[in-house]
Design an enzyme around this catalytic site. Structure first.
Site, PDB file in Angstrom:
ATOM      1  N   LYS A 179      45.222 -32.512  20.506  1.00  0.00           N
ATOM      2  CA  LYS A 179      45.083 -31.666  19.322  1.00  0.00           C
ATOM      3  C   LYS A 179      45.357 -30.228  19.743  1.00  0.00           C
ATOM      4  O   LYS A 179      44.560 -29.596  20.437  1.00  0.00           O
ATOM      5  CB  LYS A 179      43.689 -31.743  18.707  1.00  0.00           C
ATOM      6  CG  LYS A 179      43.657 -31.098  17.306  1.00  0.00           C
ATOM      7  CD  LYS A 179      42.293 -30.561  16.926  1.00  0.00           C
ATOM      8  CE  LYS A 179      42.031 -29.158  17.387  1.00  0.00           C
ATOM      9  NZ  LYS A 179      42.867 -28.118  16.713  1.00  0.00           N
ATOM     10  N   GLU A 254      36.648 -26.742  30.554  1.00  0.00           N
ATOM     11  CA  GLU A 254      36.965 -25.440  31.154  1.00  0.00           C
ATOM     12  C   GLU A 254      36.668 -24.414  30.081  1.00  0.00           C
ATOM     13  O   GLU A 254      37.373 -24.326  29.082  1.00  0.00           O
ATOM     14  CB  GLU A 254      38.421 -25.390  31.610  1.00  0.00           C
ATOM     15  CG  GLU A 254      38.713 -24.241  32.561  1.00  0.00           C
ATOM     16  CD  GLU A 254      39.215 -23.000  31.845  1.00  0.00           C
ATOM     17  OE1 GLU A 254      38.391 -22.053  31.672  1.00  0.00           O
ATOM     18  OE2 GLU A 254      40.383 -22.973  31.476  1.00  0.00           O
ATOM     19  N   CYS A 287      40.809 -16.460  30.320  1.00  0.00           N
ATOM     20  CA  CYS A 287      39.457 -16.882  30.697  1.00  0.00           C
ATOM     21  C   CYS A 287      39.091 -16.434  32.099  1.00  0.00           C
ATOM     22  O   CYS A 287      37.923 -16.165  32.393  1.00  0.00           O
ATOM     23  CB  CYS A 287      39.334 -18.402  30.575  1.00  0.00           C
ATOM     24  SG  CYS A 287      40.507 -19.341  31.570  1.00  0.00           S
ATOM     25  N   GLU A 385      31.261 -13.231  26.956  1.00  0.00           N
ATOM     26  CA  GLU A 385      32.719 -13.166  27.004  1.00  0.00           C
ATOM     27  C   GLU A 385      33.273 -12.519  25.736  1.00  0.00           C
ATOM     28  O   GLU A 385      33.016 -12.986  24.627  1.00  0.00           O
ATOM     29  CB  GLU A 385      33.296 -14.569  27.163  1.00  0.00           C
ATOM     30  CG  GLU A 385      34.808 -14.580  27.317  1.00  0.00           C
ATOM     31  CD  GLU A 385      35.357 -15.967  27.530  1.00  0.00           C
ATOM     32  OE1 GLU A 385      36.187 -16.138  28.436  1.00  0.00           O
ATOM     33  OE2 GLU A 385      34.958 -16.888  26.789  1.00  0.00           O
TER      34      GLU A 385
END
Length: 523
Positions: A179, A254, A287, A385
């Protein structure tokens, strides 16, 4: 319409299921972050499309898994060749779709996409363990294909991060349902075309587009998937884990990062400044980025002045222009999220030393490269983050203090260290909480090395054998040296369990010394 033209490249907007294009009754609008213009209407899948894709992958699995590894690898190398041949098309489409720099796609990202197939095709052919021996018995460890793999990918590097999972999964003999991200779905559709042209059998790779709430949710809770790999945010990972838990599906996550750039006074200052400015790459939507600048007192003032000077010279604008260094954020929703982080930090007392808000000259989704100082320890801007072009600046006095500051978040994806002292490099890197530590470098990693994060940065490792450890069922077959012969009316060791053989030996006063028998046989 079933196709759109993006940067001169025709892209099919339908799903790819069982080797065919499949439309949906509903669609979603794909918007380019460059100028917020719609690129087209994309088929929006849900439970029905996901179920069709999983059923196709399940049906295709036996034949693909049974194909000799060399033959599977040959197909994947043809996929890699097709990617390389269309690298320019892929680069232009993805730049338009997610706003990343065209020059980065041309020079690094798309070559890596082809490498993800070629590398793991090669690795699969050499994947093996030496046989082991235990009390005369031979143990053979093999990697069996696991089944159907669900891959859910992010928008910041959608094709590269998708193929980082698709490549080893297919090489392992699994079939895949992917997806792609709704904010950047187009290159996954092109990948389906390339794989089909390379001879990948129907059902081996399926692409279902749609939102996380519809297609993503249906995929993660589907009872017939065997592995699930996800790259994205911590909150979404929690939802996915809960959905997959009833089916006991192994997960590879992750997730986010809040990584430090730890600069010691004995380090190369030029190198440190360059590494700091590099963190604005992809508008901070990386990231692994080292967005917390932690600099030792004594060099902090000079370091900061030089970083601000270099960052001020970065060119922000259209990512299709080779001169552009920093582009737009991926969507209006994400832009507002990043702005919210900065506004709250400033309201709490942080001081913008550079930027601090939207780029007024460009408007749209362009957020100016930003450096904040003076944030309170433990504050949101230092621990959560942001995923935008926002760096924070702090100083430390001692090595111990620097390490403590570097480890002061719940994340543990990566860390970057600058020092001229080899002993310090060894000491500090050993104490940093991170899945990857770069010492006097950044973004360097062999595809065979383990990759993943600690804490809230993820679950598991991928890369090389680590990928196959996840995408395979690992089997241990134990072979008796004497087969199934019978002597004196009693089966020899190998025809009975070790527990029973030991009982018999003990009963005759013949127990062997057990110095090497703690091998977990009875677990």
């Amino acid at each position: 319409m079933s196709t759109i033209v993006v940067e001169g490249v025709e892209v099919d907007t339908r799903h790819w299921i069982n080797g065919e294009r499949v439309a949906s009754a509903t669609t979603f609008t794909d918007v380019s972050p460059i100028d917020e213009t719609p690129l087209g209407e994309i088929a929006a899948g849900g439970p029905a499309e996901v179920d069709a894709a999983v059923r196709a992958a399940r049906a295709a699995f036996p034949a693909w898994a049974a194909l000799p590894v060399a033959e599977r690898s040959a197909v994947l190398r043809r996929v890699a060749d097709g990617i390389d041949a269309r690298a320019e098309d892929l680069a232009r489409v993805e730049t338009r779709d997610n706003g990343s720099l065209l020059r980065s796609h041309r020079r690094g990202v798309m070559p890596r996409v082809g490498m993800n197939f070629r590398y793991f095709a090669d690795w699969a052919e050499s994947l093996r363990h030496d046989d082991r021996e235990i009390r005369g018995h031979r143990e053979r460890i093999t990697y069996d294909p696991a089944g159907v793999v669900a891959v859910i990918t992010p928008w910041n590097a959608p094709l590269m991060l998708a193929t980082w999972r698709i490549g080893p999964a297919l090489a392992a003999g699994d079939t895949v349902v992917v997806k792609p991200p709704e904010w950047a779905p187009l290159t996954a559709s092109l990948l389906a075309d390339i794989a089909h042209e390379a001879g990948l059998p129907p059902g081996v790779l399926n692409v279902v587009q749609g939102t996380g709430a519809e297609a993503g949710a249906a995929l993660t809770r589907h009872p017939d998937i065997n592995r699930l790999s996800f790259t994205g945010s911590v909150p979404t990972a929690g939802v996915i884990a809960a959905a997959a838990a009833p089916n006991i599906v192994p997960l590879s996550f992750e997730l986010g990062g809040k990584s430090p750039l730890l600069v010691f006074a004995d380090g190369d200052l030029d190198l440190a400044v360059g590494l700091a400015v590099e963190q604005f790459d992809n508008a901070g939507q990386v990231c692994l980025g080292a967005f917390r600048l932690l600099v030792q007192e004594g060099i902090a003032e000079e370091f900061l002045a030089r970083v601000i000077d270099r960052a001020s010279a970065l060119v922000q604008g259209d990512p299709r222009d080779e001169a552009t260094d920093v582009s737009a954020l991926v969507s209006r929703a994400h832009f507002e999220r990043v702005r919210g982080f900065v506004d709250r930090a400033v309201a709490a007392g942080a001081k913008p030393l550079l930027g601090g808000g939207p780029n007024a000259a460009l408007g749209g989704l362009y957020f100016a490269p930003t450096i904040l100082a003076g944030a309170e320890p433990g504050s949101e801007i230092l621990t959560e983050e942001v995923f935008g072009p926002v760096l924070t600046f702090q100083t430390f006095a001692t090595e111990a203090e620097g390490i403590a500051m570097a480890n002061s978040t719940r994340f543990g994806l990566a860390a970057t260290l600058v020092t001229g002292d080899p002993g310090r490099a060894e000491r500090v890197s050993a104490r940093l909480n991170a899945g990857t530590v770069w010492v006097n470098c950044f973004f360097v990693r062999d595809l065979g090395a383990p990759f993943g994060g600690n804490g809230r940065s993820g679950i598991g490792r991928e890369g090389g054998d680590y990928s196959f450890d996840f995408y395979c069922d690992i089997k241990n077959s134990v072979f008796s040296p004497g087969g199934w012969t019978v002597s004196h009316g009693e089966a020899e060791l190998g025809a009975v369990s070790y527990r029973e053989a030991e009982r018999r030996a003990v009963s005759h006063g013949e127990a062997e010394q057990r110095t090497t028998e703690t091998d977990g046989t009875d677990a």
